[in-house]
Design a protein around this motif. Sequence first.
Motif, PDB file in Angstrom:
ATOM      1  N   THR A  54      63.925  -4.707 -21.662  1.00 41.10           N
ATOM      2  CA  THR A  54      63.829  -3.991 -20.741  1.00 41.10           C
ATOM      3  C   THR A  54      64.518  -3.633 -19.412  1.00 41.10           C
ATOM      4  OG1 THR A  54      61.625  -3.130 -21.842  1.00 41.10           O
ATOM      5  CG2 THR A  54      62.034  -2.775 -19.291  1.00 41.10           C
ATOM      6  N   GLY A  55      63.747  -5.634 -18.139  1.00 36.18           N
ATOM      7  CA  GLY A  55      64.475  -6.008 -17.463  1.00 36.18           C
ATOM      8  C   GLY A  55      65.522  -5.992 -16.883  1.00 36.18           C
ATOM      9  N   GLY A  56      66.600  -6.210 -17.924  1.00 38.66           N
ATOM     10  CA  GLY A  56      67.859  -6.681 -18.110  1.00 38.66           C
ATOM     11  C   GLY A  56      68.366  -4.795 -18.025  1.00 38.66           C
ATOM     12  N   ARG A  57      68.360  -4.123 -18.225  1.00 42.54           N
ATOM     13  CA  ARG A  57      68.468  -2.439 -18.605  1.00 42.54           C
ATOM     14  C   ARG A  57      67.463  -2.305 -16.764  1.00 42.54           C
ATOM     15  NH1 ARG A  57      68.655   0.967 -23.396  1.00 42.54           N
ATOM     16  NH2 ARG A  57      68.862   2.571 -21.024  1.00 42.54           N
ATOM     17  N   ILE A  58      66.904  -2.267 -16.423  1.00 32.89           N
ATOM     18  CA  ILE A  58      66.153  -1.745 -15.227  1.00 32.89           C
ATOM     19  C   ILE A  58      67.068  -2.444 -13.987  1.00 32.89           C
ATOM     20  CG2 ILE A  58      64.096  -1.512 -13.321  1.00 32.89           C
ATOM     21  CD1 ILE A  58      62.616  -1.522 -16.155  1.00 32.89           C
ATOM     22  N   LYS A  59      67.644  -3.824 -14.628  1.00 31.77           N
ATOM     23  CA  LYS A  59      68.511  -4.162 -12.943  1.00 31.77           C
ATOM     24  C   LYS A  59      69.580  -4.045 -13.258  1.00 31.77           C
ATOM     25  CE  LYS A  59      68.431  -7.458 -10.183  1.00 31.77           C
ATOM     26  NZ  LYS A  59      67.446  -7.177  -9.469  1.00 31.77           N
ATOM     27  N   ASP A  60      69.931  -3.255 -14.412  1.00 31.53           N
ATOM     28  CA  ASP A  60      71.557  -2.734 -14.297  1.00 31.53           C
ATOM     29  C   ASP A  60      71.919  -1.307 -13.848  1.00 31.53           C
ATOM     30  OD1 ASP A  60      72.752  -5.181 -15.980  1.00 31.53           O
ATOM     31  OD2 ASP A  60      72.806  -3.837 -17.996  1.00 31.53           O
ATOM     32  N   ALA A  61      70.580  -0.584 -14.253  1.00 32.75           N
ATOM     33  CA  ALA A  61      71.150   0.853 -13.402  1.00 32.75           C
ATOM     34  C   ALA A  61      70.047   0.445 -11.676  1.00 32.75           C
ATOM     35  CB  ALA A  61      69.631   1.067 -13.845  1.00 32.75           C
ATOM     36  N   CYS A  62      69.200  -0.396 -11.466  1.00 30.42           N
ATOM     37  CA  CYS A  62      68.618  -0.181  -9.770  1.00 30.42           C
ATOM     38  C   CYS A  62      68.862  -1.792 -10.051  1.00 30.42           C
ATOM     39  CB  CYS A  62      67.395  -0.025 -10.003  1.00 30.42           C
ATOM     40  SG  CYS A  62      67.132   1.647 -11.222  1.00 30.42           S
ATOM     41  N   PRO A  63      70.009  -2.339  -9.451  1.00 29.95           N
ATOM     42  CA  PRO A  63      70.563  -3.307  -8.806  1.00 29.95           C
ATOM     43  C   PRO A  63      69.803  -3.572  -7.756  1.00 29.95           C
ATOM     44  CG  PRO A  63      72.467  -2.908  -8.948  1.00 29.95           C
ATOM     45  CD  PRO A  63      70.877  -1.663  -9.296  1.00 29.95           C
ATOM     46  N   GLU A  64      69.043  -3.497  -7.026  1.00 31.44           N
ATOM     47  CA  GLU A  64      68.124  -3.536  -5.413  1.00 31.44           C
ATOM     48  C   GLU A  64      67.320  -3.854  -5.658  1.00 31.44           C
ATOM     49  OE1 GLU A  64      69.041  -0.648  -6.466  1.00 31.44           O
ATOM     50  OE2 GLU A  64      67.082   0.655  -6.185  1.00 31.44           O
ATOM     51  N   LEU A  65      66.016  -3.565  -7.114  1.00 23.61           N
ATOM     52  CA  LEU A  65      65.217  -4.322  -7.611  1.00 23.61           C
ATOM     53  C   LEU A  65      64.805  -5.735  -7.324  1.00 23.61           C
ATOM     54  CD1 LEU A  65      63.866  -1.017  -9.731  1.00 23.61           C
ATOM     55  CD2 LEU A  65      63.370  -1.342  -6.884  1.00 23.61           C
ATOM     56  N   ASP A  66      63.950  -5.826  -7.217  1.00 24.08           N
ATOM     57  CA  ASP A  66      63.289  -7.738  -7.639  1.00 24.08           C
ATOM     58  C   ASP A  66      62.597  -7.243  -8.881  1.00 24.08           C
ATOM     59  OD1 ASP A  66      62.262 -10.014  -7.044  1.00 24.08           O
ATOM     60  OD2 ASP A  66      60.738  -9.654  -5.873  1.00 24.08           O
ATOM     61  N   VAL A  67      63.424  -7.522  -9.654  1.00 26.39           N
ATOM     62  CA  VAL A  67      62.657  -7.561 -11.242  1.00 26.39           C
ATOM     63  C   VAL A  67      63.224  -9.292 -11.450  1.00 26.39           C
ATOM     64  CG1 VAL A  67      63.373  -6.792 -13.732  1.00 26.39           C
ATOM     65  CG2 VAL A  67      63.983  -4.799 -11.256  1.00 26.39           C
ATOM     66  N   THR A  68      62.290  -9.308 -11.903  1.00 28.81           N
ATOM     67  CA  THR A  68      61.619 -10.454 -12.981  1.00 28.81           C
ATOM     68  C   THR A  68      61.830 -10.546 -14.422  1.00 28.81           C
ATOM     69  OG1 THR A  68      60.551 -12.297 -10.818  1.00 28.81           O
ATOM     70  CG2 THR A  68      60.769 -12.848 -13.405  1.00 28.81           C
TER      71      THR A  68
END
Length: 156
Positions: A54-68
């Motif tokens: 889930t985190g990888g998919r969100i980070k790909d779509a929204c790279p500016e978000l701070d996702v651990t």
Amino acid sequence: MQANGSEHPVDGSDVDRPVLALVAHDAKKDVIVAFAERNRDKLSGFRLVATGTTGGRIKDACPELDVTRLKSGPLGGDQQIGAMIAEGQLDGLMFFVDPLSPMPHDVDVKALMRLALVYDIPMALNLSTAEILLRSARLTGLSSTSTTPQIADLRP
Ligand SMILES: O=C(CO)COP(=O)(O)O
């Protein structure tokens, strides 16, 4: 860059922003990615933790978000988020559940939801509730606004 792969620590030293966990089962991954893209401005106000895929998919779509990114759900990611709840490190949980597929780690999913209930963590289990929760002052101010006495006692 922190050792946890994020730009920010998850040990509580970044106290300004509440911590929000994002999790989606496979059939709901596209839904949570679209949710993140649509709400990227609001989500930027949080430190995000997510199960691995889930985190990888969100980070790909929204790279500016701070996702651990934690471990993938079936490999312990749900339990890691549950541990964060028990340690008082999480302010909210959005878990886009697939109610139509059997899961090998169903016990982990139930354990995570149970801890969110025990600790009175705001928890959205579908898209419509997540949209509401993201706009809730309760989410942004949770740690200081819970009035559940037992939970106030449990907080570290
Ligand atoms: O299985 C999950 C939650 O139970 C989600 O894990 P992933 O984000 O790694 O797919």
